[in-house]
Design a protein around this motif. Structure first.
Motif, short mmCIF file in Angstrom:
data_model
loop_
_atom_site.label_atom_id
_atom_site.label_comp_id
_atom_site.label_asym_id
_atom_site.label_seq_id
_atom_site.Cartn_x
_atom_site.Cartn_y
_atom_site.Cartn_z
N HIS A 260 9.02 -6.66 -13.56
CA HIS A 260 7.91 -7.60 -13.49
C HIS A 260 7.03 -7.24 -12.29
CE1 HIS A 260 9.92 -11.24 -15.72
NE2 HIS A 260 9.73 -10.19 -16.50
N LYS A 261 5.74 -7.47 -12.45
CA LYS A 261 4.78 -7.28 -11.36
C LYS A 261 4.19 -8.64 -11.00
CE LYS A 261 3.12 -2.82 -13.17
NZ LYS A 261 1.92 -2.17 -13.74
N ILE A 262 3.97 -8.85 -9.71
CA ILE A 262 3.34 -10.06 -9.22
C ILE A 262 2.11 -9.65 -8.42
CG2 ILE A 262 3.57 -12.14 -7.80
CD1 ILE A 262 5.42 -12.11 -10.25
N ARG A 263 0.94 -10.08 -8.88
CA ARG A 263 -0.30 -9.78 -8.17
C ARG A 263 -0.54 -10.87 -7.12
NH1 ARG A 263 -4.83 -8.75 -12.05
NH2 ARG A 263 -4.32 -10.85 -12.65
N ASN B 175 14.69 -5.44 -6.27
CA ASN B 175 14.15 -4.71 -5.13
C ASN B 175 12.64 -4.87 -5.14
OD1 ASN B 175 16.55 -3.20 -3.97
ND2 ASN B 175 16.72 -2.74 -6.14
N VAL B 176 12.11 -5.45 -4.08
CA VAL B 176 10.68 -5.72 -3.96
C VAL B 176 9.98 -4.44 -3.50
CG1 VAL B 176 8.93 -7.11 -2.79
CG2 VAL B 176 11.16 -8.13 -3.37
N VAL B 177 9.12 -3.90 -4.37
CA VAL B 177 8.38 -2.67 -4.06
C VAL B 177 6.90 -3.02 -4.00
CG1 VAL B 177 7.79 -0.35 -4.85
CG2 VAL B 177 10.11 -1.22 -5.19
N PRO B 178 6.27 -2.91 -2.81
CA PRO B 178 4.83 -3.15 -2.71
C PRO B 178 4.07 -2.08 -3.49
CG PRO B 178 5.87 -3.29 -0.56
CD PRO B 178 6.89 -2.70 -1.50
N LEU C 257 6.29 -5.03 -7.31
CA LEU C 257 7.05 -4.72 -8.53
C LEU C 257 8.52 -4.98 -8.21
CD1 LEU C 257 7.25 -3.16 -11.36
CD2 LEU C 257 7.82 -1.20 -9.94
N PHE C 258 9.25 -5.60 -9.14
CA PHE C 258 10.68 -5.83 -8.96
C PHE C 258 11.43 -4.69 -9.64
CE2 PHE C 258 8.95 -10.23 -8.88
CZ PHE C 258 9.14 -10.44 -7.52
N HIS C 259 12.04 -3.86 -8.83
CA HIS C 259 12.69 -2.63 -9.28
C HIS C 259 14.20 -2.85 -9.35
CE1 HIS C 259 13.57 1.67 -9.43
NE2 HIS C 259 12.28 1.94 -9.39
N PRO C 260 14.87 -2.32 -10.39
CA PRO C 260 16.34 -2.35 -10.37
C PRO C 260 16.85 -1.30 -9.39
CG PRO C 260 15.55 -1.19 -12.31
CD PRO C 260 14.33 -1.70 -11.58
N ARG C 261 18.11 -0.97 -9.45
CA ARG C 261 18.67 0.03 -8.54
C ARG C 261 17.86 1.33 -8.64
NH1 ARG C 261 24.18 0.42 -11.94
NH2 ARG C 261 23.26 1.28 -13.81
N PHE C 262 17.80 2.04 -7.53
CA PHE C 262 16.98 3.25 -7.46
C PHE C 262 17.73 4.50 -7.91
CE2 PHE C 262 14.88 0.32 -4.57
CZ PHE C 262 13.57 0.45 -4.99
N ASP D 111 -4.38 0.08 -7.74
CA ASP D 111 -4.37 1.13 -8.76
C ASP D 111 -3.01 1.21 -9.44
OD1 ASP D 111 -7.03 1.76 -8.29
OD2 ASP D 111 -6.54 3.43 -6.94
N GLU D 112 -1.93 1.11 -8.68
CA GLU D 112 -0.59 1.16 -9.26
C GLU D 112 -0.32 -0.06 -10.13
OE1 GLU D 112 1.69 3.67 -5.73
OE2 GLU D 112 1.49 1.49 -5.54
N TYR D 113 -0.86 -1.21 -9.74
CA TYR D 113 -0.69 -2.43 -10.53
C TYR D 113 -1.26 -2.24 -11.93
CZ TYR D 113 -0.78 -7.31 -11.93
OH TYR D 113 -0.59 -8.49 -12.61
#
Length: 187
Positions: free
Chosen positions: A113-116, A155-158, A131-136, A162-164
């Motif tokens: 999921h993405k949160i703007r 995992n909270v990834v800023p 972006l909420f990332h699972p394990r890397f 453009d990436e959004y």
């Protein structure tokens, strides 16, 4: 008010994986309505000689189910650098506010999921979303089963504007691979 049993279990699982945290901060709201976390704990494992990443763990979301979700969640946020007390304070507040978002907005968080516009993201001036990332890595850790409830580690990834806009997620991952980005380095 003390920590709930599920919070204690989440904490114990993290200590087993990471050892004792270096710092902690507690946010409490004794007047939080039913179904919204009344306590948010932030635990910090500082960068060291062994690892150059500071990791923040936010515990408290898992005490209540998120609206419409069949899982519960907790947040990790990692920064590749040493942090000072001001950064710890800003990051802790950012994570505490992010944690109550699904409960205030009758929604849920899940992997990918993405949160703007989640608020100002400490040390990530060019990021305007997460972006909420699972394990890397395949051997990583991103789930717990506690008292019969599935708890996902998000995992909270800023991410930048453009990436959004890049979608699907596989295209975003391909983009990151192509530019060889360090997702944990402030940018």
């Amino acid at each position: 008010m003390g920590a709930s049993p599920i919070v204690k279990q989440v904490y114990r699982e993290h200590v087993e994986h990471f050892g004792e945290p270096d710092d902690s901060i507690v946010y409490e709201n004794d007047e939080a309505p039913y179904g919204r976390p009344a306590r948010i704990d932030i635990f910090i494992w500082r960068a060291s000689a062994e690892t150059d990443i500071t990791t923040f763990l936010k515990i408290g979301m898992a005490t209540s189910p998120m609206p419409g979700a069949d899982h519960r969640a907790e947040l990790h946020f990692s920064i590749r650098r040493q942090v000072d007390s001001a950064t710890i304070g800003m990051t802790s507040k950012f994570l505490a506010n992010l944690a109550i978002h699904p409960f205030l907005n009758a929604t849920s968080f899940d992997w990918w999921h993405k949160i703007r516009d989640p608020g100002s993201i400490p040390l990530f001036a060019s990021a305007t979303a997460v972006l909420f990332h699972p394990r890397f890595v395949s051997t990583g850790w991103d789930t717990m089963r506690l008292d019969g409830a599935l708890v996902k580690i998000l995992n909270v990834v800023p991410i930048t504007p453009d990436e959004y806009r890049i979608g699907p997620i596989s295209d975003l991952i391909d983009h990151w691979t192509k530019i060889d980005i360090d997702l944990f380095a402030p940018r």
